[in-house]
Design a protein around this motif. Sequence first.
Motif, PDB file in Angstrom:
ATOM      1  N   UNK A 136       0.849  -1.189   0.000  1.00  0.00           N
ATOM      2  CA  UNK A 136       0.000   0.000   0.000  1.00  0.00           C
ATOM      3  C   UNK A 136       0.885   1.239   0.000  1.00  0.00           C
ATOM      4  N   UNK A 137       0.809   2.006  -1.083  1.00  0.00           N
ATOM      5  CA  UNK A 137       1.620   3.212  -1.232  1.00  0.00           C
ATOM      6  C   UNK A 137       0.853   4.234  -2.056  1.00  0.00           C
ATOM      7  N   UNK A 138       0.926   5.491  -1.647  1.00  0.00           N
ATOM      8  CA  UNK A 138       0.232   6.541  -2.382  1.00  0.00           C
ATOM      9  C   UNK A 138      -1.276   6.434  -2.263  1.00  0.00           C
ATOM     10  N   UNK A 139      -1.996   7.056  -3.195  1.00  0.00           N
ATOM     11  CA  UNK A 139      -3.460   6.969  -3.219  1.00  0.00           C
ATOM     12  C   UNK A 139      -3.864   5.606  -3.753  1.00  0.00           C
ATOM     13  N   UNK A 140      -4.681   4.897  -2.989  1.00  0.00           N
ATOM     14  CA  UNK A 140      -5.121   3.565  -3.392  1.00  0.00           C
ATOM     15  C   UNK A 140      -6.642   3.512  -3.415  1.00  0.00           C
ATOM     16  N   UNK A 141      -7.151   2.419  -3.932  1.00  0.00           N
ATOM     17  CA  UNK A 141      -8.589   2.221  -4.043  1.00  0.00           C
ATOM     18  C   UNK A 141      -9.248   2.365  -2.670  1.00  0.00           C
TER      19      UNK A 141
END
Length: 223
Positions: A136-141
């Motif tokens: 999980x990195x940055x903008x995710x769903x």
Amino acid sequence: MHHERVLLDGPVGKIEVFVEPQEAPRGIALVAHPHPLFGGTADNKVVTTLARAFRELGYATLRPSFRGVGGSQGDHAHGVGETDDLAAVHAYARWRFGRLPLALAGFSFGAYVAIRLAAQLAGNDPAERLVLVGTAAGHVEGARRYEPEAVAADTLVIHGANDATVPLANVLAWAEPLELPVVVVPGADHFFHRRLHIIRDIVVRAWCGTAAATAPQPFVLGD
């Protein structure tokens, strides 16, 4: 697969942990599962695949349930409380199995938590190595955002080329300034459908390759 279900005392209540011991383990592997509010559990197929790979390598494995999942108490704490809980599992593993090499592994949200715990342990009990899948990195769903910390250069990062939950570009943007290689699995989505065996093979080969690289090399006259 034989496993024990253990209930530990954690910071906010009981922590459910599935433990797969070895008769004479060569190490300990903690494996963290994906986001609990989006169906993540310790029985997730990527998580159990990682645990299987480590068992084949001779590690005792521990798969905790995050807060609000299974028999674990408490409410979701956005990675902060989950890191505290994983630290409690680490303490239990040390008490039970001793000062063996420690591997931290995680999938998606679990990878983010494993990174946080690795940073906490770096000063007094550093992990032998990290294995991060679908990090999980940055903008995710799901309108979430993650900022993973820096990790050691030998961290094994595995990501699906067709990941729609955590776009590959997010992980590459995190890894690039760290000069961190990323193993990209062509055709794989976030959950590695029909490609779980590739995860297992990558982990086993990485560990066996490390062992071969660190083994004493024969002296040949003329070298």
